[in-house]
Design a protein around this motif. Structure first.
Motif, PDB file in Angstrom:
ATOM      1  N   UNK A 303       0.804  -1.218   0.000  1.00 22.52           N
ATOM      2  CA  UNK A 303       0.000   0.000   0.000  1.00 22.52           C
ATOM      3  C   UNK A 303       0.842   1.274   0.000  1.00 22.52           C
ATOM      4  N   UNK A 304       2.091   1.199  -0.492  1.00 26.93           N
ATOM      5  CA  UNK A 304       2.922   2.414  -0.487  1.00 26.93           C
ATOM      6  C   UNK A 304       2.337   3.497  -1.391  1.00 26.93           C
ATOM      7  N   UNK A 305       1.751   3.116  -2.497  1.00 32.67           N
ATOM      8  CA  UNK A 305       1.144   4.116  -3.383  1.00 32.67           C
ATOM      9  C   UNK A 305      -0.092   4.722  -2.732  1.00 32.67           C
ATOM     10  N   UNK A 306      -0.940   3.882  -2.152  1.00 34.42           N
ATOM     11  CA  UNK A 306      -2.190   4.356  -1.568  1.00 34.42           C
ATOM     12  C   UNK A 306      -1.951   5.264  -0.374  1.00 34.42           C
ATOM     13  N   UNK A 307      -0.938   4.937   0.437  1.00 32.94           N
ATOM     14  CA  UNK A 307      -0.670   5.731   1.632  1.00 32.94           C
ATOM     15  C   UNK A 307       0.122   7.002   1.322  1.00 32.94           C
TER      16      UNK A 307
END
Length: 316
Positions: A303-307
């Motif tokens: 979830x690095x992109x989402x966060x």
């Protein structure tokens, strides 16, 4: 413990789904480009519960070669898998090769299944924790550049130094859930990752009580008491849940975790849970820095992109 309300936020990506060098390089570059401070790797050689993992120290050296500002860390090494003198040598080398970007995270070891699969004795918790405390004292001394002599119950070191000599000691990170572990972290670590309790059967507690505000506050107080005025960074590993409505999102988290739909209010107040849109999650993190002192959060690499939109709200 001195709680610095001006301590800046830091964010880490936990590289738990990485299975190849190409994936590692891509994740490290993406994390760096998105504004994450640290990439951390777990330390397991069985497939469950996190999936197959690359060996962390070698993998982090590879990640260091492909990045320039991203810090590299372990979250956390199991102390029983490496002698502290060998680990100090590896840590000093990795810190040197990365230009001083390494952070050494270590814990007492907790996954009974892993010990048994490797034919290692899974000693009682008190013994494993005692070994960790001695190991941390040796690591601190060696990585501070001192000629180290140590005689304990578990380890003996006679006049050793470490090469390459560190320009400054890599930060020591301890993951801790029990009172004794939290005290050790407060006394000897630079960062304490506050965790749920490890259980005698070799699992981590999933009890809702381990995640409630009063429990987290008690654990933070234990670190503060043991730190005795030292400035210790506080960390949490979290999996935020995004959605336009924080309350509805909290209800969904409560149902998914098996806590019941009526536990939505509890989820909204849990220091380890973050729900809602990025702006609301940033507000929660600010409030919990003020209330507990947490400033370092790690999220799964999936979830690095989402966060990522949360990061500039707290660092920019």
């Amino acid at each position: 413990m001195l709680v610095r309300m001006d301590r800046r936020f830091r964010f880490g990506a936990v590289g738990e789904s990485i299975r190849s060098g190409a994936e590692l390089a891509d994740t490290a570059r993406r994390a760096e480009d998105l504004g994450y401070d640290v990439l951390v790797l777990r330390d397991h050689f069985v497939g469950e519960p996190f999936g197959d993992q690359l060996a962390p120290m070698a993998a982090l050296a590879w990640a260091a070669a492909g990045t320039s500002t991203l810090r590299l860390g372990t979250m956390v090494l199991a102390n029983d898998y490496r002698h502290p003198v060998v680990l100090a040598k590896e840590a000093a080398t990795l810190d040197h090769l990365s230009g001083g970007r390494f952070e050494l995270g270590i814990g007492a070891g907790w996954l009974r299944e892993e010990y048994e699969a490797a034919g290692m004795p899974f000693d009682r918790a008190g013994t494993r924790v005692g070994r960790l405390e001695e190991s941390l004292r040796i690591l601190r001394s060696l990585l501070d550049g001192q000629k180290t002599t140590f005689a304990g119950e578990h380890y003996r070191v006679d006049g050793l130094t470490v090469f390459p000599p560190p320009g400054r000691r890599p930060p020591l990170v301890v993951g801790a859930g029990s009172d004794r572990m939290l005290g050790i972290g407060g006394r000897l670590a630079d960062t304490v990752g506050v965790l749920p309790r490890a259980l005698p059967d070799g699992t981590i507690s999933d009890e809702i009580t381990e995640r409630l505000p009063e429990t987290i506050a008690r654990k933070v107080d234990r670190v503060r008491e043991a730190a005795d005025g030292r400035d210790v960074e506080l960390s949490l590993m979290v999996t935020p849940t995004f959605g336009p409505d924080p309350r509805r999102t909290a209800d969904a988290v409560a149902r998914r975790r098996g806590w019941g739909a009526s536990a939505g209010d509890l989820v909204l107040d849990m220091p380890t849970q973050f729900v809602g849109p990025p702006e609301h999650i940033a507000e929660q993190m600010l409030a919990r820095r003020d209330r507990y002192g947490f400033t370092y959060y790690q999220v799964p690499d999936a979830m690095v992109e989402q966060f990522a939109p949360v990061i500039p709200l707290l660092t920019g």
